[in-house]
Design an enzyme around this catalytic site. Structure first.
Site, mmCIF file in Angstrom:
data_model
loop_
_atom_site.group_PDB
_atom_site.id
_atom_site.type_symbol
_atom_site.label_atom_id
_atom_site.label_comp_id
_atom_site.label_asym_id
_atom_site.label_seq_id
_atom_site.Cartn_x
_atom_site.Cartn_y
_atom_site.Cartn_z
ATOM 1 N N SER A 87 24.220 -32.750 42.592
ATOM 2 C CA SER A 87 24.070 -31.388 42.069
ATOM 3 C C SER A 87 25.425 -30.695 41.996
ATOM 4 C CB SER A 87 23.146 -30.574 42.981
ATOM 5 O OG SER A 87 21.802 -30.866 42.761
ATOM 6 N N HIS A 144 19.590 -22.864 46.068
ATOM 7 C CA HIS A 144 20.263 -23.907 45.310
ATOM 8 C C HIS A 144 20.882 -23.360 44.032
ATOM 9 C CE1 HIS A 144 20.561 -27.742 42.985
ATOM 10 N NE2 HIS A 144 20.809 -28.254 44.178
ATOM 11 N N ASP A 200 17.683 -23.817 37.338
ATOM 12 C CA ASP A 200 17.641 -24.100 38.762
ATOM 13 C C ASP A 200 16.580 -23.229 39.435
ATOM 14 O OD1 ASP A 200 18.737 -24.738 41.570
ATOM 15 O OD2 ASP A 200 20.199 -25.755 40.286
#
Length: 478
Positions: free
Chosen positions: A299, A124, A89
């Site tokens: 996600s 994220h 990520d």
């Protein structure tokens, strides 16, 4: 390309993106408010962050997701101990109080994309890591975010940039970053990952990524990826949302998102790559600097499923990726009426039921024979040889075509002649046999009908035109 705007927004083909939509309208990230209603409202219509007053509000907000996955019962069996989950990520904030002590910082494959001195945002990645392995904080870890596998370890491997970072455009255009996902997968495998979470998406696959996926599976590593957030967009001719990679690679657990009523979320990709689904709307997680975020996307759904895979691998470490996937699907709830559909796959993941299924099948094995092994670094099938170009003479094609056409017409004419001849022969047979010798016609008397006669050995007799009896000269019937 990082996808942080509304679902279905433009994305550069072949580039990597986060599979969670962006802050406010799509994604994911709006800091938690003093009360649950406040931070949910921030996601729906506020772009700016708000400050969290009490971390225990976070745990309260998590309860719907925890119940959906039946985690309280699952945690009686496994909490993910001794399992490493690689999070490919944007980077993870290892100092967040709900992740402290559980994060190992791996390699940064996006290094050099940002100008010197720029610190990665790690929004994220921190969010996804907390959903997988957050352990909360405070007495008994009762406050803050708790992940699906709170005793698992996170290996952070940076393979994307946030779209807010100044090097975002360079990262998505420079060829040096083209195969960062493939390199990240191999790195994670070689550094002890049991599960790899990829809450990222791209529209085009590369042979390097295929080889990396095969390599991971050959090493017994479970791969989980987000199905993508282009559910409102359909490919021409198929009726499905576009395929997203790495989720669409064979062997990868592709995860769709459900809404709060456990129906397919409108933004979630719908295509045959989807294996199962998990909550993906109003999912709360951690952000850098001890903040909390809430949002929606495939996600988040993928991260939750990665956590369940970690629970299974902790209890049954020798289970193959295929058997883990089978346990996940067989233990799913809210199954579609036909058993499977392209929106929810085999249903919504349930940690407790998945562990029960794993207990039933974990001793099953499948060993490939020596001659059937495939080098993960090599493409499947034989190498293609040179393409042979065939040049055709159009004049000769026209000539042969004309000849063939004439032959066809001749054949049709011959068949017509044969048909006429056969019909005439049938009429002659119907009229009866005609004696040998000359045939004469006798003129009618008194206006009578024409009488045909034939002679044989000097005698004559009439030949009827229909079914009359013929008399021979010597009497009797002929």
């Amino acid at each position: 390309m990082l996808r942080r705007g509304a679902p279905g927004g433009a994305v550069a083909p072949g580039r990597t993106s986060t599979a969670a939509p962006g802050r406010t309208s799509t994604a994911a990230l709006g800091r938690a408010a003093p009360a649950v209603a406040a931070f949910l409202l921030a996601v729906a219509g506020t772009a700016g962050p708000v400050t969290a007053a009490r971390a225990d509000d976070v745990r309260t907000a998590q309860e719907p997701v925890l119940r959906t996955l039946d985690l309280p019962n699952a945690w009686r069996i496994s909490k993910g101990e001794n399992v490493t989950v690689a999070v490919l990520d944007s980077g993870v904030d290892a100092t967040h109080r709900d992740l402290a002590g559980s994060v190992v910082q791996g390699r940064d494959f996006a290094r050099g994309a940002n100008p010197p001195g720029v610190v990665p945002a790690r929004l994220h990645g921190t969010y996804m890591a907390s959903l997988i392995a957050g352990h909360g904080h405070g007495p008994g870890g009762a406050d803050g975010v708790v992940g699906v596998a709170p005793e698992a370890e996170v290996l952070s491997v940076r393979v994307i940039l946030e779209d807010e970072e100044p090097g975002f455009r360079r990262f998505n255009t420079a060829t040096r970053f083209e195969n960062v996902v493939a390199r990240g997968v191999r790195y994670a495998v070689d550094h002890g990952a049991d599960v790899i979470n990829m809450s990222i998406s791209k529209e085009l696959a590369t042979k390097e990524e295929r080889a990396a996926i095969r390599y991971a599976i050959s090493k017994g590593v479970v791969l989980v990826a987000a199905a993508g957030n282009d559910g409102a967009r359909k490919s021409a001719g198929t009726g499905y949302a576009p395929y997203s990679y790495p989720a669409a690679f064979p062997g990868v657990v592709s995860v769709a998102a459900t809404d709060r009523k456990l129906r397919r979320a409108s933004f979630s990709n719908r295509n045959p790559s989807v294996l199962l689904a998990a909550p993906g709307v109003d999912v709360l997680g951690a952000g850098p600097g001890d903040e909390y975020w809430v949002g929606r996307g495939t996600s988040q759904a993928a991260a939750l499923v990665s956590g369940v895979a970690a629970l299974i691998k902790a209890k049954y470490p020798r289970m193959s990726p295929a058997l883990v996937a089978q346990a996940l699907t067989a233990g799913a709830t809210r199954r579609p009426s036909g058993g499977y559909d392209t929106g929810l796959g085999f249903g919504v993941v349930n940690a407790s039921r998945a562990l029960a299924e794993a207990a039933r099948i974990h001793r099953h094995t499948l060993t490939a024979r020596a001659g059937a092994l495939q080098d993960p670094a090599s493409p499947v099938g034989r190498a293609a040889g040179p393409v042979q170009v065939v040049r055709r003479d159009r004049d000769m094609i026209n000539l042969y075509g004309g000849i063939a056409g004439a032959a066809g017409l001749g054949a049709v004419a011959s068949l017509a002649v044969l048909a006429v001849s056969a019909r005439a022969a049938r009429r002659r047979r119907a009229a009866g046999p005609i004696p040998d010798g000359p045939v004469t016609r006798t003129a009618p008397e008194n206006g009578g009908a024409v009488i045909r006669t034939a002679s044989e050995s000097g005698g004559t007799w009439p030949i009827p035109d229909s079914g009359d009896t013929r008399s021979a000269p010597g009497g009797g019937e002929a």
